[in-house]
Design an enzyme around this catalytic site. Structure first.
Site, PDB file in Angstrom:
ATOM      1  CB  THR A  18       6.247  15.098   6.773  1.00 41.15           C
ATOM      2  OG1 THR A  18       5.216  15.161   5.772  1.00 41.15           O
ATOM      3  CG2 THR A  18       7.121  16.322   6.691  1.00 41.15           C
ATOM      4  NE  ARG A  42       1.894  27.849   7.500  1.00 41.37           N
ATOM      5  CZ  ARG A  42       0.927  28.136   8.366  1.00 41.37           C
ATOM      6  NH1 ARG A  42      -0.320  27.887   8.069  1.00 41.37           N
ATOM      7  NH2 ARG A  42       1.209  28.644   9.526  1.00 41.37           N
ATOM      8  CG  LEU A  73       3.090  16.198  -4.864  1.00 44.83           C
ATOM      9  CD1 LEU A  73       2.666  14.903  -4.196  1.00 44.83           C
ATOM     10  CD2 LEU A  73       3.938  15.917  -6.095  1.00 44.83           C
ATOM     11  CG  LEU A  94       8.019   8.427  -1.059  1.00 47.34           C
ATOM     12  CD1 LEU A  94       8.734   8.138   0.252  1.00 47.34           C
ATOM     13  CD2 LEU A  94       7.796   7.131  -1.815  1.00 47.34           C
ATOM     14  CB  ALA A  96      -0.226  10.204  -2.026  1.00 47.83           C
ATOM     15  CD  GLN A  97      -6.449  11.464   1.019  1.00 43.90           C
ATOM     16  OE1 GLN A  97      -5.977  10.994   2.074  1.00 43.90           O
ATOM     17  NE2 GLN A  97      -7.354  10.838   0.319  1.00 43.90           N
ATOM     18  CB  THR A 141      -1.036   1.649  -3.924  1.00 42.06           C
ATOM     19  OG1 THR A 141      -1.914   0.905  -3.089  1.00 42.06           O
ATOM     20  CG2 THR A 141      -1.883   2.501  -4.851  1.00 42.06           C
ATOM     21  CD  GLU A 143      -6.728  -0.040  -1.601  1.00 49.44           C
ATOM     22  OE1 GLU A 143      -7.818   0.398  -1.967  1.00 49.44           O
ATOM     23  OE2 GLU A 143      -6.600  -1.055  -0.908  1.00 49.44           O
ATOM     24  CE1 TYR A 165      -3.617   6.568  -2.206  1.00 48.95           C
ATOM     25  CE2 TYR A 165      -4.296   4.271  -2.343  1.00 48.95           C
ATOM     26  CZ  TYR A 165      -3.312   5.221  -2.149  1.00 48.95           C
ATOM     27  OH  TYR A 165      -2.018   4.818  -1.905  1.00 48.95           O
ATOM     28  CE  LYS A 169      -0.822   6.870  -4.516  1.00 52.73           C
ATOM     29  NZ  LYS A 169       0.593   7.207  -4.353  1.00 52.73           N
TER      30      LYS A 169
HETATM   31  P1  NDP Z   1       1.468   9.010   4.592  1.00 55.31           P
HETATM   32  O1  NDP Z   1       0.037   9.356   4.521  1.00 55.31           O
HETATM   33  O2  NDP Z   1       2.072   8.630   5.905  1.00 55.31           O
HETATM   34  O3  NDP Z   1       2.340  10.248   4.019  1.00 55.31           O
HETATM   35  C1  NDP Z   1       1.904  10.990   2.917  1.00 55.31           C
HETATM   36  C2  NDP Z   1       2.873  12.120   2.672  1.00 55.31           C
HETATM   37  O4  NDP Z   1       2.405  12.885   1.559  1.00 55.31           O
HETATM   38  C3  NDP Z   1       3.008  13.098   3.849  1.00 55.31           C
HETATM   39  O5  NDP Z   1       4.335  13.535   3.916  1.00 55.31           O
HETATM   40  C4  NDP Z   1       2.092  14.232   3.425  1.00 55.31           C
HETATM   41  O6  NDP Z   1       2.421  15.467   4.031  1.00 55.31           O
HETATM   42  C5  NDP Z   1       2.397  14.262   1.938  1.00 55.31           C
HETATM   43  N1  NDP Z   1       1.382  14.974   1.160  1.00 55.31           N
HETATM   44  C6  NDP Z   1       0.041  14.876   1.242  1.00 55.31           C
HETATM   45  N2  NDP Z   1      -0.548  15.723   0.383  1.00 55.31           N
HETATM   46  C7  NDP Z   1       0.449  16.382  -0.257  1.00 55.31           C
HETATM   47  C8  NDP Z   1       0.481  17.419  -1.225  1.00 55.31           C
HETATM   48  N3  NDP Z   1      -0.635  17.967  -1.704  1.00 55.31           N
HETATM   49  N4  NDP Z   1       1.687  17.847  -1.665  1.00 55.31           N
HETATM   50  C9  NDP Z   1       2.833  17.331  -1.171  1.00 55.31           C
HETATM   51  N5  NDP Z   1       2.865  16.367  -0.223  1.00 55.31           N
HETATM   52  C10 NDP Z   1       1.687  15.905   0.225  1.00 55.31           C
HETATM   53  O7  NDP Z   1       1.714   7.861   3.518  1.00 55.31           O
HETATM   54  P2  NDP Z   1       2.766   6.643   3.535  1.00 55.31           P
HETATM   55  O8  NDP Z   1       4.080   7.137   3.982  1.00 55.31           O
HETATM   56  O9  NDP Z   1       2.142   5.488   4.201  1.00 55.31           O
HETATM   57  O10 NDP Z   1       2.816   6.289   1.984  1.00 55.31           O
HETATM   58  C11 NDP Z   1       3.751   6.917   1.102  1.00 55.31           C
HETATM   59  C12 NDP Z   1       3.265   6.782  -0.328  1.00 55.31           C
HETATM   60  O11 NDP Z   1       3.133   5.413  -0.678  1.00 55.31           O
HETATM   61  C13 NDP Z   1       1.905   7.408  -0.612  1.00 55.31           C
HETATM   62  O12 NDP Z   1       1.933   7.899  -1.934  1.00 55.31           O
HETATM   63  C14 NDP Z   1       0.936   6.236  -0.539  1.00 55.31           C
HETATM   64  O13 NDP Z   1      -0.199   6.485  -1.328  1.00 55.31           O
HETATM   65  C15 NDP Z   1       1.808   5.130  -1.108  1.00 55.31           C
HETATM   66  N6  NDP Z   1       1.534   3.784  -0.651  1.00 55.31           N
HETATM   67  C16 NDP Z   1       1.508   3.508   0.693  1.00 55.31           C
HETATM   68  C17 NDP Z   1       1.358   2.212   1.134  1.00 55.31           C
HETATM   69  C18 NDP Z   1       1.326   1.875   2.582  1.00 55.31           C
HETATM   70  O14 NDP Z   1       0.882   0.764   2.911  1.00 55.31           O
HETATM   71  N7  NDP Z   1       1.814   2.727   3.479  1.00 55.31           N
HETATM   72  C19 NDP Z   1       1.221   1.100   0.161  1.00 55.31           C
HETATM   73  C20 NDP Z   1       1.331   1.509  -1.220  1.00 55.31           C
HETATM   74  C21 NDP Z   1       1.493   2.803  -1.592  1.00 55.31           C
HETATM   75  P3  NDP Z   1       1.854  15.880   5.504  1.00 55.31           P
HETATM   76  O15 NDP Z   1       2.743  15.165   6.503  1.00 55.31           O
HETATM   77  O16 NDP Z   1       1.991  17.332   5.521  1.00 55.31           O
HETATM   78  O17 NDP Z   1       0.440  15.383   5.572  1.00 55.31           O
HETATM   79  P1  GDR Z   2      -5.910   0.465   3.058  1.00 59.75           P
HETATM   80  O1  GDR Z   2      -5.522   0.604   4.603  1.00 59.75           O
HETATM   81  O2  GDR Z   2      -7.270   0.978   2.777  1.00 59.75           O
HETATM   82  O3  GDR Z   2      -5.616  -0.948   2.668  1.00 59.75           O
HETATM   83  O4  GDR Z   2      -4.883   1.474   2.376  1.00 59.75           O
HETATM   84  P2  GDR Z   2      -6.399   0.776   5.915  1.00 59.75           P
HETATM   85  O5  GDR Z   2      -5.514   0.399   7.039  1.00 59.75           O
HETATM   86  O6  GDR Z   2      -7.076   2.093   5.967  1.00 59.75           O
HETATM   87  O7  GDR Z   2      -7.547  -0.345   5.726  1.00 59.75           O
HETATM   88  C1  GDR Z   2      -7.240  -1.722   5.609  1.00 59.75           C
HETATM   89  C2  GDR Z   2      -8.532  -2.523   5.692  1.00 59.75           C
HETATM   90  O8  GDR Z   2      -9.042  -2.442   7.012  1.00 59.75           O
HETATM   91  C3  GDR Z   2     -10.447  -2.228   6.944  1.00 59.75           C
HETATM   92  N1  GDR Z   2     -10.906  -1.583   8.177  1.00 59.75           N
HETATM   93  C4  GDR Z   2     -10.585  -0.346   8.599  1.00 59.75           C
HETATM   94  N2  GDR Z   2      -9.762   0.586   8.064  1.00 59.75           N
HETATM   95  C5  GDR Z   2      -9.608   1.752   8.737  1.00 59.75           C
HETATM   96  N3  GDR Z   2      -8.768   2.669   8.254  1.00 59.75           N
HETATM   97  N4  GDR Z   2     -10.267   2.006   9.906  1.00 59.75           N
HETATM   98  C6  GDR Z   2     -11.115   1.106  10.471  1.00 59.75           C
HETATM   99  O9  GDR Z   2     -11.707   1.348  11.519  1.00 59.75           O
HETATM  100  C7  GDR Z   2     -11.270  -0.138   9.787  1.00 59.75           C
HETATM  101  N5  GDR Z   2     -11.983  -1.255  10.054  1.00 59.75           N
HETATM  102  C8  GDR Z   2     -11.754  -2.125   9.087  1.00 59.75           C
HETATM  103  C9  GDR Z   2     -10.633  -1.361   5.713  1.00 59.75           C
HETATM  104  O10 GDR Z   2     -11.997  -1.396   5.284  1.00 59.75           O
HETATM  105  C10 GDR Z   2      -9.647  -2.037   4.768  1.00 59.75           C
HETATM  106  O11 GDR Z   2     -10.256  -3.131   4.138  1.00 59.75           O
HETATM  107  C11 GDR Z   2      -3.520   1.546   2.791  1.00 59.75           C
HETATM  108  C12 GDR Z   2      -3.029   2.984   2.553  1.00 59.75           C
HETATM  109  O12 GDR Z   2      -1.751   3.120   3.118  1.00 59.75           O
HETATM  110  C13 GDR Z   2      -2.946   3.273   1.074  1.00 59.75           C
HETATM  111  O13 GDR Z   2      -2.326   4.529   0.877  1.00 59.75           O
HETATM  112  C14 GDR Z   2      -2.113   2.186   0.411  1.00 59.75           C
HETATM  113  O14 GDR Z   2      -2.026   2.417  -0.970  1.00 59.75           O
HETATM  114  C15 GDR Z   2      -2.714   0.826   0.684  1.00 59.75           C
HETATM  115  O15 GDR Z   2      -2.748   0.622   2.084  1.00 59.75           O
HETATM  116  C16 GDR Z   2      -1.894  -0.300   0.069  1.00 59.75           C
END
Ligand code: NDP
Ligand code: GDR
Length: 358
Positions: A18, A42, A73, A94, A96-97, A141, A143, A165, A169
């Site tokens: 999702t 849910r 998870l 995929l 994750a919190q 990631t 991160e 986080y 990871k």
């Molecule tokens: P999102 O936050 O958009 O999606 C996270 C997903 O994980 C959602 O479907 C969420 O469900 C689900 N989820 C959260 N908690 C649980 C749980 N306890 N059990 C099962 N499912 C759960 O993340 P992204 O799509 O952006 O990222 C996907 C993955 O890639 C994540 O693991 C993230 O950490 C990792 N990642 C993301 C990057 C990015 O830039 N986007 C970069 C590198 C890694 P629900 O919709 O119900 O909240």
């Molecule tokens: P990140 O993404 O922490 O890199 O993690 P985010 O977009 O939250 O922050 C990127 C950078 O922007 C700075 N920032 C702010 N961030 C947020 N969210 N809100 C603000 O108002 C703001 N102002 C400045 C942050 O301090 C940070 O430096 C994302 C997530 O998708 C992770 O799950 C994933 O693993 C990494 O990218 C790669």
């Protein structure tokens, strides 16, 4: 897509279906002919907005090639049941919190889902006796590089996580490596740098900016408040990165890959570019906590720094070197930084015009 040996349709299981990436990956796998299973949590309200277009009947939420299962998870029994029922060829973990700032408030929960959740899923595969059949992808990631030890970051760069986080990871990364080495599993880490899209969660910085730009342009909001304007990220498009995930699992050997564009921009630059798309130039005034961004034409403050959005420990600079993925997988990003910003701003303009309260 069918299995070459058995001629059977390939089956994929996704956690996090999702989420932003889950939705693009599900689309990609369905377009390749996979039977796609997804684990959803849910929730008291619908959390399937990003994948509702993939139902066989979107009006009635009738399932077709995409089959959803309730799960979490944090629940091992449930994971074992789903893996044993679905019997997947490929699993993409995929779920994750995924919010770095939130992980400081929900540190234990983040570790439970992101670190132990990965272990639970790997163990479910073993419990079902499928460790030599399933190919496993872990959403690792950039991160994990945190306080970066070298520039740019490669598969060999040491980790130095800067948040609960990132630390969770790192555990997930190593447990995947360990299961690969201990049990000869086809288990891989994709170390993905930030990737965005119009489906990005609303509280990540890029989407927060493009939503605010649309609302300010349409007169629905006065200003945008941000934290650290000078942190720098290697931002790509989620669609390109989900293709890389699939490629990682089609590679002949289980290996770990860095996926990034190699191009770096600051939050400040992203903000400037996004406002440019609606014809606004920003001039910055002040410093640190009191810095503001003004509309060059009107002199009105439209961006303001709010320390509330700072993190206790920040990741200042990330730049991925995806040479290994270019060479071994033939992966290359197709969408440019400019194209990404434009697509996100245009999508949010369309959204806010249709539903100003979105
Ligand atoms: P999102 O936050 O958009 O999606 C996270 C997903 O994980 C959602 O479907 C969420 O469900 C689900 N989820 C959260 N908690 C649980 C749980 N306890 N059990 C099962 N499912 C759960 O993340 P992204 O799509 O952006 O990222 C996907 C993955 O890639 C994540 O693991 C993230 O950490 C990792 N990642 C993301 C990057 C990015 O830039 N986007 C970069 C590198 C890694 P629900 O919709 O119900 O909240
Ligand atoms: P990140 O993404 O922490 O890199 O993690 P985010 O977009 O939250 O922050 C990127 C950078 O922007 C700075 N920032 C702010 N961030 C947020 N969210 N809100 C603000 O108002 C703001 N102002 C400045 C942050 O301090 C940070 O430096 C994302 C997530 O998708 C992770 O799950 C994933 O693993 C990494 O990218 C790669």
């Amino acid at each position: 897509m069918t299995d070459k040996k058995t001629d059977k349709r390939r089956v994929a299981l996704l956690t996090g279906i999702t989420g932003q990436d889950g939705s693009y990956l599900a689309e990609l796998l369905l377009s390749k002919g996979y039977e796609v299973h997804g684990i959803i949590r849910r929730s008291s309200s619908f959390n399937t907005g990003r994948i509702s277009h993939l139902y066989a009947n979107t009006k009635t939420h009738t399932m077709g090639g995409m089959i959803l299962h309730y799960g979490d998870l944090t629940d091992s029994t449930n994971l074992v049941r789903i893996v044993s029922q679905v019997k997947p060829d490929e699993i993409y973990n995929l779920g994750a919190q995924s919010h770095v700032k939130v992980s400081f408030d929900l540190a234990e929960y983040t570790a439970n889902v992101d670190a132990l959740g990965t272990l639970r899923l790997l163990d479910a595969i073993k419990t079902c006796g499928m460790e030599h059949h399933v190919r496993f992808y872990q959403a690792s990631t950039s991160e994990m590089f945190g306080k970066v030890q070298e520039i740019p970051q490669t598969e060999k760069t040491p980790f130095y996580p800067r948040s609960p986080y990132g630390a969770a990871k790192v555990y997930a990364y190593w447990i995947v490596v360990n299961y690969r080495e201990a049990y000869n599993m086809f288990a891989c880490n994709g170390i993905l740098f930030n990737h965005e899209s119009p489906r990005r969660g609303e509280t990540f910085v890029t989407r927060k900016i493009t939503r605010a730009v649309a609302k300010i342009h349409l007169g629905l909001q006065d200003e945008l408040q941000l934290g650290n304007l000078d942190s720098k990220r290697d931002w790509g498009h989620a669609r390109d990165y989900c293709e890389a995930m699939w490629m990682v699992l089609q590679h002949e050997k289980p290996e770990d890959f860095v996926i990034g564009t190699g191009e770096v921009h600051s939050v400040r630059e992203f903000t400037e570019k996004a406002f440019q798309h609606v014809g606004i130039s920003i001039v910055w005034e002040g410093e640190g906590d009191t810095e503001v961004g003004k509309d060059k034409n009107t002199g009105k403050v439209i961006v303001r720094v709010n320390p509330k959005f700072y993190r206790p420990t920040e990741v200042e600079y990330l730049q991925g070197c995806a040479d290994k993925a270019h060479k071994l997988l033939g992966w290359k990003p197709k969408i440019s930084f400019e194209g990404l910003v434009k697509e996100m701003v245009e999508a949010d303009l369309a959204l806010m015009k249709e539903d100003p309260s979105a």
